[in-house]
Scaffold this motif. Structure first.
Motif, PDB file in Angstrom:
ATOM      1  N   SER A 340       0.800  -1.220   0.000  1.00  0.00           N
ATOM      2  CA  SER A 340       0.000   0.000   0.000  1.00  0.00           C
ATOM      3  C   SER A 340       0.835   1.274   0.000  1.00  0.00           C
ATOM      4  CB  SER A 340      -0.940  -0.001   1.210  1.00  0.00           C
ATOM      5  OG  SER A 340      -0.184  -0.152   2.409  1.00  0.00           O
ATOM      6  N   ASN A 341       2.035   1.251   0.609  1.00  0.00           N
ATOM      7  CA  ASN A 341       2.827   2.474   0.676  1.00  0.00           C
ATOM      8  C   ASN A 341       4.296   2.134   0.932  1.00  0.00           C
ATOM      9  OD1 ASN A 341       3.399   5.177   0.597  1.00  0.00           O
ATOM     10  ND2 ASN A 341       1.831   5.759   2.077  1.00  0.00           N
ATOM     11  N   ASP A 356      -1.389  -4.986   2.728  1.00  0.00           N
ATOM     12  CA  ASP A 356      -2.721  -5.440   3.144  1.00  0.00           C
ATOM     13  C   ASP A 356      -2.679  -6.684   4.015  1.00  0.00           C
ATOM     14  OD1 ASP A 356      -3.663  -3.367   1.686  1.00  0.00           O
ATOM     15  OD2 ASP A 356      -4.526  -4.551   0.056  1.00  0.00           O
ATOM     16  N   TRP A 380      -5.457  -3.934   7.378  1.00  0.00           N
ATOM     17  CA  TRP A 380      -4.432  -3.537   6.419  1.00  0.00           C
ATOM     18  C   TRP A 380      -3.711  -2.268   6.877  1.00  0.00           C
ATOM     19  CZ3 TRP A 380      -6.467   1.142   5.002  1.00  0.00           C
ATOM     20  CH2 TRP A 380      -7.851   1.261   4.993  1.00  0.00           C
ATOM     21  N   SER A 382      -1.967   1.086   5.915  1.00  0.00           N
ATOM     22  CA  SER A 382      -2.149   1.974   4.764  1.00  0.00           C
ATOM     23  C   SER A 382      -0.935   2.836   4.455  1.00  0.00           C
ATOM     24  CB  SER A 382      -3.364   2.876   4.995  1.00  0.00           C
ATOM     25  OG  SER A 382      -3.209   3.604   6.203  1.00  0.00           O
ATOM     26  N   ALA A 397      -3.497   2.521   9.722  1.00  0.00           N
ATOM     27  CA  ALA A 397      -4.071   1.253   9.267  1.00  0.00           C
ATOM     28  C   ALA A 397      -5.585   1.357   9.195  1.00  0.00           C
ATOM     29  CB  ALA A 397      -3.667   0.115  10.204  1.00  0.00           C
ATOM     30  N   GLY A 398      -6.161   0.294   8.616  1.00  0.00           N
ATOM     31  CA  GLY A 398      -7.604   0.213   8.493  1.00  0.00           C
ATOM     32  C   GLY A 398      -8.324  -0.032   9.797  1.00  0.00           C
ATOM     33  N   TRP A 424      -5.747   6.840   6.711  1.00  0.00           N
ATOM     34  CA  TRP A 424      -5.153   6.652   5.384  1.00  0.00           C
ATOM     35  C   TRP A 424      -3.667   7.001   5.311  1.00  0.00           C
ATOM     36  CZ3 TRP A 424      -7.236   3.540   2.304  1.00  0.00           C
ATOM     37  CH2 TRP A 424      -8.603   3.490   2.061  1.00  0.00           C
ATOM     38  N   ASP A 425      -3.249   8.077   5.998  1.00  0.00           N
ATOM     39  CA  ASP A 425      -1.883   8.564   5.768  1.00  0.00           C
ATOM     40  C   ASP A 425      -1.395   9.259   7.033  1.00  0.00           C
ATOM     41  OD1 ASP A 425       0.452   9.028   4.462  1.00  0.00           O
ATOM     42  OD2 ASP A 425      -0.328  10.528   3.055  1.00  0.00           O
ATOM     43  N   ASN A 466      -7.685  11.631   2.178  1.00  0.00           N
ATOM     44  CA  ASN A 466      -6.865  10.520   1.695  1.00  0.00           C
ATOM     45  C   ASN A 466      -5.372  10.732   1.841  1.00  0.00           C
ATOM     46  OD1 ASN A 466      -9.247   9.248   0.861  1.00  0.00           O
ATOM     47  ND2 ASN A 466      -9.182  10.260  -1.140  1.00  0.00           N
ATOM     48  N   GLN A 591       0.976   1.087  -6.466  1.00  0.00           N
ATOM     49  CA  GLN A 591       0.316   1.791  -5.367  1.00  0.00           C
ATOM     50  C   GLN A 591       1.157   2.912  -4.772  1.00  0.00           C
ATOM     51  OE1 GLN A 591      -2.751   1.358  -4.646  1.00  0.00           O
ATOM     52  NE2 GLN A 591      -3.196  -0.558  -5.705  1.00  0.00           N
TER      53      GLN A 591
END
Length: 615
Positions: A340-341, A356, A380, A382, A397-398, A424-425, A466, A591
């Motif tokens: 993801s990053n 994830d 996940w 992020s 994270a999620g 998200w960040d 985001n 991604q």
């Protein structure tokens, strides 16, 4: 014809005698019928007789063919000895020998020295040998032909066997990949099933937000009317009195600048200084109240620090001057699920990947040795960002949490869990005392690491936030949201200073260049935009779609942008020329992308679970 008696020497002669016909003879002659084959012109016409015989023979053969009787077979007459030898010598080309043979043969034949059995036909055994010899030669030719055919068949067999082995191995590999894909699909189905409650909740929130949007529009129109009335009232106030009211409790601009308060904060303080306006009640002004401070809260530094990285980037990076640009040099198979990053260590050749699969991993690059694996998030992961000192790592994270990991203690030391939806960040302040994060709950938060609490919640976006990032060596934050806007915030007050409008779809990522005068943003329809921070205007807009663009990164010179695209490529955009090129290597959506501090290499991560290093 009459016979004449011969003389004594017994010699006989034939004479022709004519006999006259006796017409008065009463003898009755029997009439004899003449056949068609009879020669009418007498016995002297030999050619006519031969022709008649041949025609009769042809009639007989024709009649036999009509009746189905096979005709006479061709009979080979055996050769005599001299003809056999003569033919043999001619066949072999021995002409001198033939002449000698003929001379000697006829000489012996005239002298009668050859026996009768020697000059008769050649025995059958010789003819049979000759026939067998010819047959053997014919068979040898056929054997050679069959050998060639057998060799070709052998080569074809070997080739087909190799192809069979190759296809069998390929089939086994495909079966293994299929089984792996089936396992991944089952895992993804299970993973995506967990989103169903969130999606239902988001749908409900969207419907509620639309209703609130209509109400806020009405309130905004009402507020605009009130502002217009206040402006008209201010114009009617006397100049002297207005200046006196306006300056009450406010320092001069020079004093504010010395105190470290920038133009944005000056305008905010001036806007708050409205005691002289009719109907103003200081007790009801939330900006004039006393805020409760935590004893461990950290003071924000002044906005007067110069970015030290600007001095090291006076010329374009190497990939702009050399032919060919970036090339794929190394591939790391980092995670089983999508990456993801990415985050690079501020000083060392160390890379962190988030995935994830609920984990983050630390790698030594470019050799790809794994250093550390972080487990602790329940969903996940992020994003991640290194502490400016390089001793800590922040992750989102999620599971709606923000965690801070200490490498010296090899554990998670702080967990912030005030977000109500997936985070998200995240981004570190340049002092390392503050951490900013953004979430699907439409807010961003500024965390104080010393007091371990949320200092400010940045509210203003109408949809998921985001992306978030700090301006280098500044207190200014930039956020990108799914409400299609980009906002600048003062981290010291939590207030929005500016909003950029122009995207038609959800903004996925934002970033500053090193100079801090340009913002790059990308959205879910593949549109890349560059914004002038000072002019608050769009510099350029490039359509890299139709696939979504997920991340964008400036190189240190600010002349090249790397954009992670969902079509499996990394788009390279040159700011000066507007030229766009693609780096191909990932097998699925890209991604994340990140440049190193010197701009010597680029790192990308994708949904295929791999990290690609381009240099």
């Amino acid at each position: 014809m009459a016979d004449v008696e011969a003389p004594d020497d017994s010699a006989y002669y034939l004479d022709q005698v004519t006999i006259t016909e006796d017409l008065d003879d009463d003898y009755q002659y029997e009439e004899v019928s003449v056949d068609e084959e009879t020669i009418a012109e007498g016995d002297e016409d030999l050619d006519a007789a031969v022709r008649v015989i041949e025609e009769a023979a042809q009639d007989i053969r024709a009649s036999l063919r009509r009746e189905g009787v096979p005709g006479p077979a061709v009979i080979e007459r055996p050769e005599v000895v001299d003809d056999f030898v003569r033919n043999y010598l001619l066949k072999m080309g021995m002409r001198k020998t033939l002449e000698c043979f003929q001379t000697e043969w006829y000489e012996l034949q005239q002298k009668g020295l050859l026996k009768e059995e020697d000059v008769q036909t050649v025995p059958d055994v010789y003819s049979r040998n000759q026939q067998l010899d010819d047959h053997v030669k014919l068979l040898r030719k056929e054997v050679d032909k069959f050998k060639d055919a057998a060799n070709k068949a052998k080569d074809m067999y070997v080739k087909l066997r190799k192809e069979r082995d190759f296809h069998r191995m390929h089939h086994k590999r495909v079966v293994q990949e299929k089984n792996k894909l089936v396992t991944d699909i089952k895992r993804l189905k299970k993973h995506y099933a967990s989103y169903e409650p969130t999606l239902r909740q988001l749908k409900h929130k969207y419907e509620t937000a639309m209703k609130e949007k209509m109400l806020s529009k009405l309130e905004r129109d009402r507020a605009v009317g009130q502002v217009s009335g206040l402006q008209a009232t201010l114009k009617n106030i006397e100049t002297g009195r207005g200046e006196t009211v306006f300056l009450q409790g406010v320092h001069s601009s020079r004093e504010l600048a010395k105190a470290g308060i920038g133009p944005t904060q000056q305008s905010l303080r001036e806007a708050r200084n409205i005691e002289g306006l009719p109907g103003y009640d200081p007790s009801k002004d939330p900006t004039r109240g006393e805020f409760k401070r935590h004893p461990k809260d950290t003071e924000f530094p002044l906005d007067n620090r110069v970015n030290p990285y600007l001095t090291s980037q006076k010329t374009p990076t190497g990939h702009l001057t050399r032919t060919g640009g970036f090339r794929l040099t190394n591939t790391l198979h980092a995670h089983q699920l999508a990456i993801s990053n990415l985050a690079l260590h501020p000083r060392k050749e160390i890379l962190v990947t988030t995935s994830d699969d609920h984990t983050w991993k630390m790698w030594a690059i470019p050799n790809g040795d794994i250093i550390m694996t972080g487990e602790g998030h329940e969903d996940w992961v992020s994003a991640a960002d290194f502490h400016p000192s390089g001793t800590k790592l922040a992750t989102t994270a999620g599971d709606s949490t923000v965690k801070v990991w200490d490498f010296a203690k090899t554990e998670c030391t702080v967990t912030f869990a005030e977000h109500t939806h997936a985070a998200w960040d995240c981004a570190w302040h340049w002092t390392g005392d503050f951490l900013a994060s953004c979430s699907m709950d439409n807010t961003s938060k500024v965390w104080d690491l010393n007091s371990e609490r949320c200092r400010y919640t940045l509210r203003g976006h109408a949809d998921s936030v985001n992306s978030i990032t700090f301006l280098y060596y500044s207190n200014t934050l930039c956020t990108g949201s799914a409400d299609k806007t980009i906002s600048l915030w003062d981290a010291r007050t939590g207030l929005c200073a500016q909003t950029f409008y122009g995207h038609m779809h959800s903004v996925n990522n934002v970033t500053f260049n090193l100079r801090g005068d340009t913002i790059a943003s990308c959205d879910s329809y593949g549109v890349l935009k560059l914004w002038d921070v000072r002019a608050i205007a769009t510099i350029t807009s490039v359509d890299l779609g139709p696939h979504p663009t997920n991340r964008v990164a400036f190189d240190p010179s600010g002349q090249v942008l790397a954009v992670a695209s969902n079509d499996g490529t990394v788009k390279m955009f040159e700011v000066g020329s507007g030229q766009v090129s693609s780096l191909t290597g990932h097998e699925d959506a890209v991604q994340a992308v990140v440049f190193d501090r010197k701009g010597e290499y680029l790192v990308s991560g994708g949904s295929d679970g791999t990290v690609r290093i381009w240099s």
